[in-house]
Design a protein around this motif. Structure first.
Motif, short mmCIF file in Angstrom:
data_model
loop_
_atom_site.label_atom_id
_atom_site.label_comp_id
_atom_site.label_asym_id
_atom_site.label_seq_id
_atom_site.Cartn_x
_atom_site.Cartn_y
_atom_site.Cartn_z
N LEU A 173 0.81 -1.22 0.00
CA LEU A 173 0.00 0.00 0.00
C LEU A 173 0.85 1.28 0.00
N VAL A 174 2.17 1.13 0.21
CA VAL A 174 3.01 2.34 0.16
C VAL A 174 3.00 2.95 -1.24
N CYS A 175 2.52 2.20 -2.25
CA CYS A 175 2.45 2.75 -3.61
C CYS A 175 1.47 3.92 -3.70
N ILE A 176 0.61 4.06 -2.71
CA ILE A 176 -0.33 5.19 -2.71
C ILE A 176 0.43 6.52 -2.60
N ALA A 177 1.60 6.51 -1.97
CA ALA A 177 2.36 7.75 -1.77
C ALA A 177 2.74 8.41 -3.09
N PRO A 178 3.41 7.71 -4.05
CA PRO A 178 3.73 8.38 -5.32
C PRO A 178 2.49 8.76 -6.12
N LEU A 179 1.43 7.94 -6.02
CA LEU A 179 0.20 8.30 -6.74
C LEU A 179 -0.39 9.60 -6.20
N THR A 180 -0.35 9.75 -4.89
CA THR A 180 -0.83 11.00 -4.29
C THR A 180 0.08 12.17 -4.65
N ALA A 181 1.39 11.93 -4.61
CA ALA A 181 2.35 12.99 -4.94
C ALA A 181 2.14 13.50 -6.36
N THR A 213 -0.39 14.19 -7.90
CA THR A 213 -1.48 15.16 -8.03
C THR A 213 -1.15 16.53 -7.46
N ILE A 214 -0.01 16.62 -6.70
CA ILE A 214 0.22 17.89 -6.00
C ILE A 214 1.65 18.40 -6.07
N VAL A 215 2.64 17.57 -6.43
CA VAL A 215 4.02 18.04 -6.42
C VAL A 215 4.64 17.88 -7.81
N SER A 216 5.92 18.21 -7.92
CA SER A 216 6.59 18.22 -9.21
C SER A 216 6.93 16.82 -9.71
N ARG A 217 7.40 16.77 -10.98
CA ARG A 217 7.79 15.49 -11.56
C ARG A 217 8.95 14.87 -10.79
N ARG A 218 9.95 15.69 -10.45
CA ARG A 218 11.11 15.18 -9.74
C ARG A 218 10.72 14.67 -8.35
N ALA A 219 9.88 15.39 -7.65
CA ALA A 219 9.45 14.96 -6.32
C ALA A 219 8.62 13.68 -6.39
N THR A 220 7.79 13.57 -7.44
CA THR A 220 7.01 12.34 -7.61
C THR A 220 7.92 11.14 -7.84
N ALA A 221 8.98 11.33 -8.64
CA ALA A 221 9.94 10.24 -8.87
C ALA A 221 10.63 9.87 -7.55
N ALA A 222 10.92 10.88 -6.72
CA ALA A 222 11.56 10.61 -5.43
C ALA A 222 10.62 9.80 -4.53
N TYR A 223 9.33 10.12 -4.55
CA TYR A 223 8.38 9.36 -3.74
C TYR A 223 8.23 7.94 -4.27
N GLY A 224 8.33 7.77 -5.59
CA GLY A 224 8.29 6.43 -6.14
C GLY A 224 9.47 5.60 -5.68
N GLY A 225 10.68 6.21 -5.71
CA GLY A 225 11.87 5.52 -5.21
C GLY A 225 11.78 5.22 -3.74
N ALA A 226 11.24 6.19 -2.98
CA ALA A 226 11.11 5.99 -1.54
C ALA A 226 10.13 4.86 -1.23
N ALA A 227 9.02 4.81 -1.99
CA ALA A 227 8.04 3.75 -1.77
C ALA A 227 8.65 2.38 -2.04
N LEU A 228 9.45 2.28 -3.10
CA LEU A 228 10.09 1.00 -3.42
C LEU A 228 11.08 0.61 -2.33
N ALA A 229 11.86 1.61 -1.86
CA ALA A 229 12.84 1.32 -0.81
C ALA A 229 12.15 0.87 0.48
N VAL A 230 11.06 1.54 0.84
CA VAL A 230 10.32 1.16 2.04
C VAL A 230 9.76 -0.24 1.89
#
Length: 365
Positions: free
Chosen positions: A35-43, A45-62
């Motif tokens: 369910l941590v994949c919800i984080a990049p999907l949420t990002a 809708t509200i933050v930049s492309r680079r930040a969304t990629a960072a949340y995707g990497g963070a979700a995978l790491a978590v």
């Protein structure tokens, strides 16, 4: 300091933290790490492309770390764990696509908003210019002059119709009605130039007898429009009204460049269309012949110049609109000039497909 960009990160960060803590709180065997994949999907809708990629990497790491914590890399659980990790990766890629579409849409909206603002500014400028040009007529001894202008609603309050009245050096009064093709800011700008050029010509180009020839003014205006490279078609009537020698009325001289014919209304109520052989509108051939016509206006007579918006009807032929106008003017002949103009345009405001300009002149009785 603007804290809004920082606040945008609170939601995706909170989602990552929530599901991480939930996994620890629920204990082993409660596999919610996917369910941590919800984080990049949420990002997305509200933050930049680079930040969304960072949340995707963070979700995978978590997800990877939680898999270690939950001992999900054993041979019997590895396939399920790989499916979860693949789901996180897929969600992260979907989030990147989503943020790209969002940013593209936002850029489009920003551009459209800027263009709309520029367009509004241009329209407001054209409106101000038009209001400045369509002034009240000057007082003229022996004559009453009334004017009306109604913009077409669908054309953003600006267009190419205009009227004008001004004194000439020989004591006559120049009367002008004109219509530039088009119903936009460009037409209004061309109208302003044509009006100014016509005024200059009328004040400086007398005929051989010393008075001003309306035909000569139209001829010179046609040449000037070509030299100025104003690529527009213009219709118009120019006329002069001057004291009639040996009578109490006024001598009317006019020339028509492809414009609806003026209407002459006698004091007795007989309305007549001053329909003469048609001559070419302006903007086609500067060498086109131009003719002056003459008529003596008796005391109490009225001359009405107008643009085609007054007689055009969506569900009727132009001849029918002209016949309506002649009939109306015959009925309104005994009305004061201002009331006559009001009656002509009554009920038109708010439903016009074209601009309407009216210039009415009455010889004092």
């Amino acid at each position: 300091m603007n804290r809004r960009p920082t606040r945008r990160h609170l939601l995706p960060l909170g989602i990552l933290a929530f599901f991480t803590l939930a996994q620890f709180a629920l204990g082993q065997g409660q596999i919610i790490l996917g369910l941590v994949c919800i984080a990049p999907l949420t990002a997305a809708t509200i933050v930049s492309r680079r930040a969304t990629a960072a949340y995707g990497g963070a979700a995978l790491a978590v997800a990877l770390l939680l898999g270690l914590h939950e001992d999900q890399y054993r041979p019997d659980t590895l396939p399920s764990m790989l499916v979860r990790l693949a789901a996180v990766v897929a969600c992260s890629l979907l989030a990147m696509g989503t943020v790209a579409l969002r940013l593209r849409r936002e850029a489009l909206l920003t551009r459209l908003s800027a263009e709309a603002a520029e367009s509004r500014a241009a329209v407001e400028l054209a409106e101000s210019l038009q209001r400045a040009l369509l002034t009240d007529p000057p007082p003229v001894p022996g004559l009453q002059i009334a004017v009306r202008y109604l913009p077409a609603v669908k054309n953003a309050q600006v267009g190419g119709d205009w009227y004008d009245a001004f004194p000439l050096p020989d004591g006559a009064t120049m009367l002008v009605i004109g219509d530039v093709a088009g119903h936009d800011v460009a037409a209004a700008a061309t109208m302003a130039q044509a009006r100014g050029v016509l005024r200059g010509i009328a004040l400086t180009v007398p005929s051989g007898s010393g008075d001003v020839s309306p035909a000569a003014v139209l001829r010179a205006l046609d040449g000037a429009l070509g030299r100025l490279e104003l690529d527009s078609l213009v219709t118009g009537v120019t006329a002069t009204a001057s004291p009639s020698p040996g009578s109490a009325g006024a001598l009317l001289r006019w020339s028509n460049a492809g414009h609806p014919a003026p209407v002459h209304v006698t004091a007795a109520g007989r309305a007549e269309l001053l329909d003469r052989p048609a001559e070419l509108l302006l903007g086609i051939s500067p060498a086109a012949p131009r003719t002056d016509h003459e008529l003596v206006l008796a005391p109490g007579d009225t001359l009405v110049l107008y643009t085609d918006g007054l007689i055009e009807r969506r569900d009727a032929a132009l001849d029918a609109g002209t016949a309506w106008l002649v009939e109306q003017l015959g009925r309104l002949a005994d009305q004061p000039l201002e009331q006559l103009c009001d009656a002509l345009v009554a009920g038109m405001s708010g439903r016009l497909d074209d601009d309407v300009a009216v210039l009415a002149v009455r010889v004092n009785g």
